[in-house]
Write a protein that holds these residues in place. Structure first.
Motif, PDB file in Angstrom:
ATOM      1  N   SER A  24      -7.767   9.742  -9.907  1.00  0.00           N
ATOM      2  CA  SER A  24      -8.313   9.361  -8.716  1.00  0.00           C
ATOM      3  C   SER A  24      -7.823   8.243  -8.049  1.00  0.00           C
ATOM      4  CB  SER A  24      -9.963   8.848  -9.183  1.00  0.00           C
ATOM      5  OG  SER A  24      -9.849   7.623  -9.901  1.00  0.00           O
ATOM      6  N   LEU A  25      -7.230   7.389  -8.556  1.00  0.00           N
ATOM      7  CA  LEU A  25      -6.384   6.509  -7.775  1.00  0.00           C
ATOM      8  C   LEU A  25      -5.376   6.988  -6.916  1.00  0.00           C
ATOM      9  CD1 LEU A  25      -5.816   3.098  -7.644  1.00  0.00           C
ATOM     10  CD2 LEU A  25      -3.977   3.755  -9.195  1.00  0.00           C
ATOM     11  N   LYS A  26      -4.782   7.918  -7.111  1.00  0.00           N
ATOM     12  CA  LYS A  26      -3.762   8.802  -6.337  1.00  0.00           C
ATOM     13  C   LYS A  26      -4.360   8.900  -5.004  1.00  0.00           C
ATOM     14  CE  LYS A  26      -2.340  13.089  -5.934  1.00  0.00           C
ATOM     15  NZ  LYS A  26      -1.946  14.640  -6.385  1.00  0.00           N
ATOM     16  N   GLU A  27      -5.474   9.355  -4.661  1.00  0.00           N
ATOM     17  CA  GLU A  27      -6.195   9.732  -3.392  1.00  0.00           C
ATOM     18  C   GLU A  27      -6.181   8.384  -2.655  1.00  0.00           C
ATOM     19  OE1 GLU A  27      -8.586  11.668  -5.873  1.00  0.00           O
ATOM     20  OE2 GLU A  27      -6.969  13.136  -5.815  1.00  0.00           O
ATOM     21  N   THR A  28      -6.627   7.394  -3.213  1.00  0.00           N
ATOM     22  CA  THR A  28      -6.933   6.088  -2.469  1.00  0.00           C
ATOM     23  C   THR A  28      -5.750   5.355  -2.103  1.00  0.00           C
ATOM     24  OG1 THR A  28      -7.056   4.825  -4.563  1.00  0.00           O
ATOM     25  CG2 THR A  28      -9.182   5.696  -3.668  1.00  0.00           C
ATOM     26  N   VAL A  29      -4.498   5.458  -2.922  1.00  0.00           N
ATOM     27  CA  VAL A  29      -3.348   4.616  -2.682  1.00  0.00           C
ATOM     28  C   VAL A  29      -2.596   5.408  -1.450  1.00  0.00           C
ATOM     29  CG1 VAL A  29      -1.274   3.760  -3.576  1.00  0.00           C
ATOM     30  CG2 VAL A  29      -3.175   3.775  -4.765  1.00  0.00           C
ATOM     31  N   GLU A  30      -2.572   6.552  -1.663  1.00  0.00           N
ATOM     32  CA  GLU A  30      -1.518   7.510  -0.754  1.00  0.00           C
ATOM     33  C   GLU A  30      -2.225   7.449   0.684  1.00  0.00           C
ATOM     34  OE1 GLU A  30      -1.515  11.477  -2.275  1.00  0.00           O
ATOM     35  OE2 GLU A  30       0.463  10.892  -3.290  1.00  0.00           O
ATOM     36  N   ARG A  76       7.300   2.213  -8.691  1.00  0.00           N
ATOM     37  CA  ARG A  76       7.009   1.304  -7.491  1.00  0.00           C
ATOM     38  C   ARG A  76       5.545   0.653  -7.369  1.00  0.00           C
ATOM     39  NH1 ARG A  76       8.190   4.541  -2.211  1.00  0.00           N
ATOM     40  NH2 ARG A  76       8.016   5.999  -3.695  1.00  0.00           N
ATOM     41  N   TRP A  77       4.630   1.660  -8.050  1.00  0.00           N
ATOM     42  CA  TRP A  77       3.064   1.169  -8.277  1.00  0.00           C
ATOM     43  C   TRP A  77       3.058   0.050  -9.295  1.00  0.00           C
ATOM     44  CZ3 TRP A  77      -0.524   5.913  -7.999  1.00  0.00           C
ATOM     45  CH2 TRP A  77      -0.587   6.527  -6.707  1.00  0.00           C
ATOM     46  N   ILE A  78       3.901   0.202 -10.413  1.00  0.00           N
ATOM     47  CA  ILE A  78       3.850  -0.849 -11.369  1.00  0.00           C
ATOM     48  C   ILE A  78       4.270  -1.994 -10.726  1.00  0.00           C
ATOM     49  CG2 ILE A  78       4.991  -1.488 -13.552  1.00  0.00           C
ATOM     50  CD1 ILE A  78       5.288   1.586 -14.345  1.00  0.00           C
ATOM     51  N   GLU A  79       5.603  -2.194  -9.933  1.00  0.00           N
ATOM     52  CA  GLU A  79       5.829  -3.378  -9.467  1.00  0.00           C
ATOM     53  C   GLU A  79       4.852  -4.052  -8.536  1.00  0.00           C
ATOM     54  OE1 GLU A  79       9.807  -2.460  -7.245  1.00  0.00           O
ATOM     55  OE2 GLU A  79      10.605  -1.703  -9.004  1.00  0.00           O
ATOM     56  N   LYS A  80       4.032  -3.037  -7.739  1.00  0.00           N
ATOM     57  CA  LYS A  80       2.972  -3.768  -7.053  1.00  0.00           C
ATOM     58  C   LYS A  80       1.789  -4.352  -7.758  1.00  0.00           C
ATOM     59  CE  LYS A  80       4.658  -1.110  -2.926  1.00  0.00           C
ATOM     60  NZ  LYS A  80       4.164  -0.251  -1.717  1.00  0.00           N
ATOM     61  N   GLY A  81       1.671  -3.861  -9.003  1.00  0.00           N
ATOM     62  CA  GLY A  81       0.504  -3.895  -9.661  1.00  0.00           C
ATOM     63  C   GLY A  81      -0.666  -3.086  -9.512  1.00  0.00           C
ATOM     64  N   ILE A  82      -0.335  -1.987  -8.972  1.00  0.00           N
ATOM     65  CA  ILE A  82      -1.408  -0.847  -8.736  1.00  0.00           C
ATOM     66  C   ILE A  82      -1.743  -0.221  -9.997  1.00  0.00           C
ATOM     67  CG2 ILE A  82      -1.815   1.373  -7.512  1.00  0.00           C
ATOM     68  CD1 ILE A  82       0.120   0.327  -5.377  1.00  0.00           C
ATOM     69  N   ILE A  83      -0.772  -0.125 -10.921  1.00  0.00           N
ATOM     70  CA  ILE A  83      -1.131   0.591 -12.272  1.00  0.00           C
ATOM     71  C   ILE A  83      -0.231  -0.372 -13.477  1.00  0.00           C
ATOM     72  CG2 ILE A  83      -1.300   2.966 -11.321  1.00  0.00           C
ATOM     73  CD1 ILE A  83       1.510   3.607 -12.440  1.00  0.00           C
TER      74      ILE A  83
END
Length: 68
Positions: A62-68, A32-39
Motif C-alpha cells: 500500500s505504501l507504493k501508491e502513497t510514495v509515487e 533509494r527508499w531504504i536510503e531515504k528511510g521510507i522502508i
C-alpha cells in the motif's frame, strides 16, 4: 483445512530484486527508499544474503501508491 491454513502461513523469502518485481518497482527504487528511510533494510540470512518476507510485501504494497 488445517493443512491449507498452515501452507498459507509459510514465510517466503524474496530477494531484493524479486521483492521489487512483486511490488512493480525497480531494485534501484527499493534501495533509494531504504536510503531515504521510507522502508526498512532487508533482513539477512545467517550467510548475509538480504531478503524480504511476505509480511514485508503486504506491509509495503500500500505504501507504493502513497510514495509515487
Amino acid at each position: 483445512m488445517a493443512e491449507r491454513e498452515s501452507k498459507m502461513n509459510v514465510q517466503h523469502k524474496y530477494s531484493v530484486s524479486r521483492f521489487a518485481n512483486l511490488l512493480g518497482l525497480s531494485r534501484r527504487t527499493i534501495y533509494r527508499w531504504i536510503e531515504k528511510g521510507i522502508i526498512e533494510p532487508p533482513k539477512k540470512t545467517v550467510t548475509g544474503i538480504p531478503y524480504y518476507t511476505n509480511e514485508d510485501l503486504a506491509k509495503y504494497e500500500s505504501l507504493k501508491e502513497t510514495v509515487e
